[in-house]
Motif scaffolding. Structure first.
Motif, short mmCIF file in Angstrom:
data_model
loop_
_atom_site.label_atom_id
_atom_site.label_comp_id
_atom_site.label_asym_id
_atom_site.label_seq_id
_atom_site.Cartn_x
_atom_site.Cartn_y
_atom_site.Cartn_z
N GLU A 59 16.62 -29.76 2.03
CA GLU A 59 17.79 -29.74 1.16
C GLU A 59 17.68 -28.71 0.05
OE1 GLU A 59 15.40 -33.50 -0.16
OE2 GLU A 59 15.70 -32.28 1.64
N ASP A 60 16.45 -28.23 -0.22
CA ASP A 60 16.28 -27.17 -1.21
C ASP A 60 17.10 -25.93 -0.87
OD1 ASP A 60 14.44 -28.81 -2.42
OD2 ASP A 60 12.68 -27.62 -1.86
N GLU A 61 17.26 -25.66 0.41
CA GLU A 61 17.89 -24.43 0.87
C GLU A 61 19.39 -24.58 1.14
OE1 GLU A 61 15.61 -23.46 4.29
OE2 GLU A 61 13.77 -23.07 3.16
N TRP A 62 19.90 -25.78 1.01
CA TRP A 62 21.33 -25.98 1.25
C TRP A 62 22.13 -25.37 0.09
CZ3 TRP A 62 21.34 -31.93 2.59
CH2 TRP A 62 20.59 -32.12 3.76
N LYS A 63 23.25 -24.77 0.43
CA LYS A 63 24.17 -24.25 -0.58
C LYS A 63 25.51 -24.98 -0.56
CE LYS A 63 21.41 -21.49 -2.49
NZ LYS A 63 20.93 -21.84 -3.85
N ALA A 64 26.02 -25.27 0.63
CA ALA A 64 27.26 -26.02 0.75
C ALA A 64 27.15 -26.95 1.95
CB ALA A 64 28.46 -25.10 0.90
N ILE A 65 27.60 -28.18 1.78
CA ILE A 65 27.58 -29.16 2.86
C ILE A 65 28.94 -29.84 2.92
CG2 ILE A 65 25.10 -29.55 2.68
CD1 ILE A 65 25.68 -32.15 1.18
N GLN A 66 29.25 -30.38 4.07
CA GLN A 66 30.47 -31.17 4.22
C GLN A 66 30.09 -32.51 4.83
OE1 GLN A 66 33.66 -29.48 6.64
NE2 GLN A 66 35.16 -30.46 5.29
N ILE A 67 30.58 -33.57 4.24
CA ILE A 67 30.21 -34.92 4.67
C ILE A 67 31.43 -35.61 5.28
CG2 ILE A 67 29.37 -37.18 3.90
CD1 ILE A 67 27.81 -35.83 1.73
N GLY B 7 36.34 -34.19 5.43
CA GLY B 7 35.50 -34.76 4.40
C GLY B 7 35.29 -33.82 3.23
N PRO B 8 34.76 -34.33 2.12
CA PRO B 8 34.55 -33.50 0.94
C PRO B 8 33.48 -32.43 1.17
CG PRO B 8 33.49 -35.62 0.66
CD PRO B 8 34.30 -35.71 1.92
N ILE B 9 33.68 -31.28 0.55
CA ILE B 9 32.69 -30.21 0.55
C ILE B 9 31.93 -30.29 -0.78
CG2 ILE B 9 32.33 -27.71 0.51
CD1 ILE B 9 34.73 -27.46 2.37
N LEU B 10 30.61 -30.30 -0.68
CA LEU B 10 29.76 -30.39 -1.86
C LEU B 10 28.90 -29.15 -1.96
CD1 LEU B 10 28.52 -34.09 -1.46
CD2 LEU B 10 30.53 -33.29 -2.69
N HIS B 11 28.72 -28.67 -3.18
CA HIS B 11 27.89 -27.49 -3.43
C HIS B 11 26.57 -27.91 -4.05
CE1 HIS B 11 31.07 -24.56 -2.48
NE2 HIS B 11 31.89 -25.49 -2.98
N VAL B 12 25.49 -27.50 -3.44
CA VAL B 12 24.15 -27.81 -3.93
C VAL B 12 23.78 -26.71 -4.92
CG1 VAL B 12 21.75 -28.20 -3.27
CG2 VAL B 12 23.60 -28.93 -1.74
N GLN C 68 18.23 -32.67 -5.09
CA GLN C 68 19.08 -31.56 -5.47
C GLN C 68 20.34 -32.05 -6.18
OE1 GLN C 68 18.79 -28.10 -5.08
NE2 GLN C 68 16.64 -28.44 -4.51
N ASN C 69 20.73 -31.34 -7.23
CA ASN C 69 21.97 -31.63 -7.93
C ASN C 69 23.14 -31.03 -7.17
OD1 ASN C 69 21.24 -33.02 -10.52
ND2 ASN C 69 19.93 -31.20 -10.71
N VAL C 70 24.25 -31.77 -7.14
CA VAL C 70 25.39 -31.41 -6.31
C VAL C 70 26.67 -31.56 -7.11
CG1 VAL C 70 26.68 -32.10 -4.24
CG2 VAL C 70 24.19 -32.13 -4.20
N ILE C 71 27.63 -30.66 -6.84
CA ILE C 71 28.96 -30.78 -7.41
C ILE C 71 29.98 -30.70 -6.28
CG2 ILE C 71 28.40 -29.89 -9.70
CD1 ILE C 71 29.31 -27.16 -8.82
N ALA C 72 31.13 -31.32 -6.49
CA ALA C 72 32.17 -31.32 -5.47
C ALA C 72 33.09 -30.12 -5.61
CB ALA C 72 32.99 -32.61 -5.55
N GLN C 73 33.52 -29.61 -4.48
CA GLN C 73 34.51 -28.54 -4.49
C GLN C 73 35.85 -29.10 -4.94
OE1 GLN C 73 34.25 -25.42 -1.52
NE2 GLN C 73 36.38 -25.81 -0.92
N ILE D 42 25.73 -28.77 7.43
CA ILE D 42 25.27 -27.72 6.54
C ILE D 42 26.15 -26.50 6.76
CG2 ILE D 42 23.30 -26.45 5.67
CD1 ILE D 42 23.09 -29.68 6.03
N LEU D 43 26.93 -26.13 5.75
CA LEU D 43 27.83 -24.99 5.88
C LEU D 43 27.12 -23.68 5.58
CD1 LEU D 43 31.02 -26.45 4.13
CD2 LEU D 43 30.43 -26.48 6.57
N THR D 44 26.34 -23.67 4.52
CA THR D 44 25.60 -22.46 4.14
C THR D 44 24.24 -22.83 3.60
OG1 THR D 44 26.63 -22.47 1.94
CG2 THR D 44 27.65 -21.07 3.62
N ARG D 45 23.29 -21.91 3.77
CA ARG D 45 21.95 -22.04 3.20
C ARG D 45 21.65 -20.84 2.34
NH1 ARG D 45 21.33 -23.96 8.46
NH2 ARG D 45 20.24 -25.96 8.69
#
Length: 393
Positions: free
Chosen positions: A293-301, A306-311, A356-361, A377-380
């Motif tokens: 999860e350290d390398e995640w930049k954007a994920i969708q759940i 579903g919501p897109i979250l930015h790491v 990892q701290n996360v914020i919502a798009q 995982i959308l981007t790393r």
């Protein structure tokens, strides 16, 4: 603009099976969490998460605030206090004009599970439920109770009630000043009594100046914009808001990361630790490696809708992670072992990271996350750690 530190489309590499394994909400900062099967995103993060906190008078003469946040860092015994999710009830004698106590809580439930405390009336989203008793006005309450649910009190957190509470403070929360409202003497006395009965300080402390406060429903702190990607900023150029968290609205961690930590503890002959030590909101499983999860930049759940979250950055750990979240007892782990392989901060070699701290798009408000949801995982990209020296408190 393309960020060279971000790698597009990284859903392969064996990570297609990542799912949400648990969701945790912390109604009161530093008190016990509640595990739920689902939760909606609000404009401040996870709905119902850390909208209240404990404060004490600020003793520093140079401080511009009247009170300062008070957590397990200063008082491990806070880990023994339950806080239920906000619940909508019919206005009856169970909630009076100041606050409510356990004597007029006719609908109380007793749950032996400390992490699922006093929550039999909550919906699966862990947000609200409604009980009706004729044509009466509804109120939103939370229940505070001791570790065994033997002593309880209700706190009225109805938005209009919070706005009407007469006592407000400027409270320090790390290096920020937030306006909070005092929710009354009964709530304060209840917390004081529990801390007095479990006083773990070497010096005498009766905690008689501890107060329970709430974030005003009209307020919200802005997160640190230095860590926010452009896609997390709204059309007016504003970064996301958060509740009374340490700085960002959502914390995510993986079971694989915890497994690696526990493997290292086991090699030392030490006991494994539960995920509750790290107080995440969202726990995932199925990663192809620990700390992926350290390398995640954007994920969708939860699929395409579903919501897109930015790491945005790693979460530095403090001595709160060394506190047993059931008993309040404190030890040297996991910080001692994390220092051996997770001291990643460039500003301070003692800073160690887990989660990892996360914020919502923008546009995620109202979308729901469920246990079992797929995590895509959308981007790393390159992991981000704190730009400043982490404060110890």
């Amino acid at each position: 603009n393309h960020d060279p530190n971000v790698k597009e489309q990284g859903t392969s590499e064996g990570e297609g099976g990542i799912t949400v394994s648990s969701i945790h909400i912390h109604p009161v900062k530093s008190l016990r969490p509640v595990s739920v099967q689902s939760n909606k995103l609000s404009h401040l993060g996870m709905e119902g998460d850390r909208t209240l906190m404990i404060v004490r008078p600020c003793l520093s003469a140079s401080s511009s605030t009247q009170y300062r946040f008070f957590t397990q860092r200063q008082c491990p015994a806070l880990a023994t206090i339950n806080a239920s999710l906000p619940t909508i009830v019919a206005q009856t004698s169970m909630v009076d004009d100041d606050n409510a106590d356990d004597n007029n809580n006719a609908n109380d439930t007793s749950d032996a599970n400390a992490n699922d405390n006093a929550n039999a009336n909550a919906t699966t989203s862990g947000t609200t439920t409604r009980t009706s008793s004729g044509k009466t006005k509804d109120r939103t309450i939370i229940q505070l109770s001791d570790s065994k649910n033997e002593h309880k009190i209700l706190v009225d957190v109805t938005p209009q009630t919070l706005l009407n509470y007469p006592v407000r403070y400027q409270a320090g929360l790390w290096d920020e000043t937030v306006q909070v409202v005092d929710v009354g003497d009964k709530a304060a006395s209840f917390v004081q009594s529990i801390l007095q009965s479990q006083n773990q300080n070497g010096d005498y402390d009766d905690f008689d100046d501890v107060r329970v406060v709430a974030q005003l429903p009209t307020d919200g702190r802005r997160v640190d914009g230095r860590y926010c990607p452009a896609s997390a900023v709204d059309l007016l150029g504003r970064v996301p808001r958060t509740s009374l968290t340490d700085g960002f609205p959502i914390l995510i961690a993986s079971e694989e990361s915890l497994r690696e930590l526990n493997r290292r503890l086991s090699a030392k002959g030490k006991d494994a630790l539960p995920m509750s030590r790290f107080r995440p909101n969202i726990v995932v499983k199925g990663c192809d490696k620990a700390f992926g999860e350290d390398e995640w930049k954007a994920i969708q759940i939860g699929g395409a809708n579903g919501p897109i979250l930015h790491v945005v950055k790693g979460c530095p750990r403090c001595k709160q992670s060394c506190t047993d979240q059931v008993t309040g007892e404190r030890s040297e782990e996991p910080l001692e072992t994390l220092k051996e392989f997770r001291a990643l901060g460039s500003q301070n070699p003692d800073d160690v990271y887990f989660g990892q701290n996360v914020i919502a798009q923008p546009g995620g408000k109202g979308k729901e996350i469920y246990v079992g949801d797929e995590v895509r995982i959308l981007t790393r990209g390159v992991p981000v750690w704190d730009m400043d020296t982490v404060q110890a408190e």
